[in-house]
Design a protein around this motif. Structure first.
Motif, short mmCIF file in Angstrom:
data_model
loop_
_atom_site.label_atom_id
_atom_site.label_comp_id
_atom_site.label_asym_id
_atom_site.label_seq_id
_atom_site.Cartn_x
_atom_site.Cartn_y
_atom_site.Cartn_z
N GLN A 157 20.21 17.01 16.71
CA GLN A 157 20.86 15.76 16.37
C GLN A 157 21.85 15.37 17.45
O GLN A 157 21.86 14.24 17.90
CB GLN A 157 21.58 15.95 15.01
N GLY A 158 22.67 16.34 17.89
CA GLY A 158 23.70 16.05 18.88
C GLY A 158 23.21 16.31 20.29
O GLY A 158 22.49 17.27 20.54
N CYS A 192 29.53 13.83 22.93
CA CYS A 192 28.42 14.16 22.05
C CYS A 192 27.91 12.88 21.42
O CYS A 192 28.71 12.08 20.89
CB CYS A 192 28.91 15.13 20.97
N TYR A 201 24.90 11.29 18.70
CA TYR A 201 24.00 11.71 17.63
C TYR A 201 23.24 10.51 17.09
O TYR A 201 23.51 9.37 17.51
CB TYR A 201 24.79 12.41 16.52
N THR A 221 26.39 18.40 13.90
CA THR A 221 26.56 17.34 12.91
C THR A 221 25.94 17.74 11.58
O THR A 221 25.00 18.54 11.52
CB THR A 221 25.88 16.04 13.39
N GLY A 250 23.77 20.58 18.98
CA GLY A 250 23.28 20.09 20.25
C GLY A 250 23.02 21.24 21.20
O GLY A 250 23.17 22.42 20.83
#
Lengths: 111, 114
Positions: free
Chosen positions: A3-4, A23, A25, A91, A102
């Protein structure tokens, strides 16, 4: 299913300088967390910022969150050699409640 | 402070072996997690558990199983190890509420399958 996405992938600075990591997302989130990982060790939780918060501080760390841009930044002020590590954002989306990490930013702080 | 202890820092096994990775936490946390970490791929969730004897698949459960017979202990099992399971394995725990709580990690087990 990352996601990140952290940016930059690697950062090299001198002691005393500030370090900023970003970061981004993709989906709506419940909260965003930052972790540090020293080489060969596990992750250490740094800060959790909720979706209704915009900024949070902890010692030399400052985290911002912009949900409209789906991005967050981690600022380390007056960096030290001991800050050398990889930094990950993670996240939690509003649906699954899982933590999704991430790929990290590698920070090198030279004396 | 929360302590999450993984039984081995380094482990070398052969293909086809059944491999057990053990994780113990000392803070009475409800949730426990197993991740693997590979260069360029970050951390990927294998399995997690939110209660004793409960387990849920993560993103990459194939080739793995887990066991949680006691609240403090969460085991990851490689049923028949293969070379593509060579990786760093990280265990974590958290209080109930999943993503609303920080996760506390062990130091990892670097597993090599030959």
């Amino acid at each position: 299913s990352q996601q990140g996405e952290e940016d930059p992938q690697a950062l090299s600075i001198q002691e005393g300088e500030n370090a900023t990591m970003n970061c981004s997302y993709k989906t709506s989130i419940n909260n965003l967390q930052w972790y540090r990982q020293n080489s060969g060790r596990g992750l250490v939780h740094l800060i959790l910022i909720r979706s209704n918060e915009r900024e949070k501080h902890s010692g030399r760390l400052r985290v911002t969150l912009d949900t409209s841009k789906k991005s967050s930044s981690l600022l380390i002020t007056a960096s030290r050699a001991a800050d050398t590590a990889s930094y990950f954002c993670a996240t939690v989306d509003t649906g699954f409640q899982k933590l999704v990490f991430g790929t990290g930013t590698r920070l090198l702080v030279s004396p | 402070d929360v302590k999450v202890t993984q039984s081995s820092r380094y482990l070398v096994k052969r293909t086809g072996e059944k491999v057990f990775l053990e994780c113990v936490q000392d803070m009475d946390h409800e949730n426990m997690f197993w991740y693997r970490q590979d260069p360029g791929l970050g951390l990927r969730l294998i399995y997690f558990s939110y209660d004793v004897k409960m387990k849920e698949k993560g993103d990459i459960p194939e080739g793995y199983s887990v066991s949680r017979e006691k609240k403090e202990r969460f085991s990851l099992i490689l049923e028949s190890a293969s070379t593509n399971q060579t990786s760093m394995y990280l265990c974590a725990s958290s209080l109930s509420g999943f993503g609303n709580q920080p996760q506390h990690f062990g130091d990892g087990t670097r597993l090599s399958i030959l």
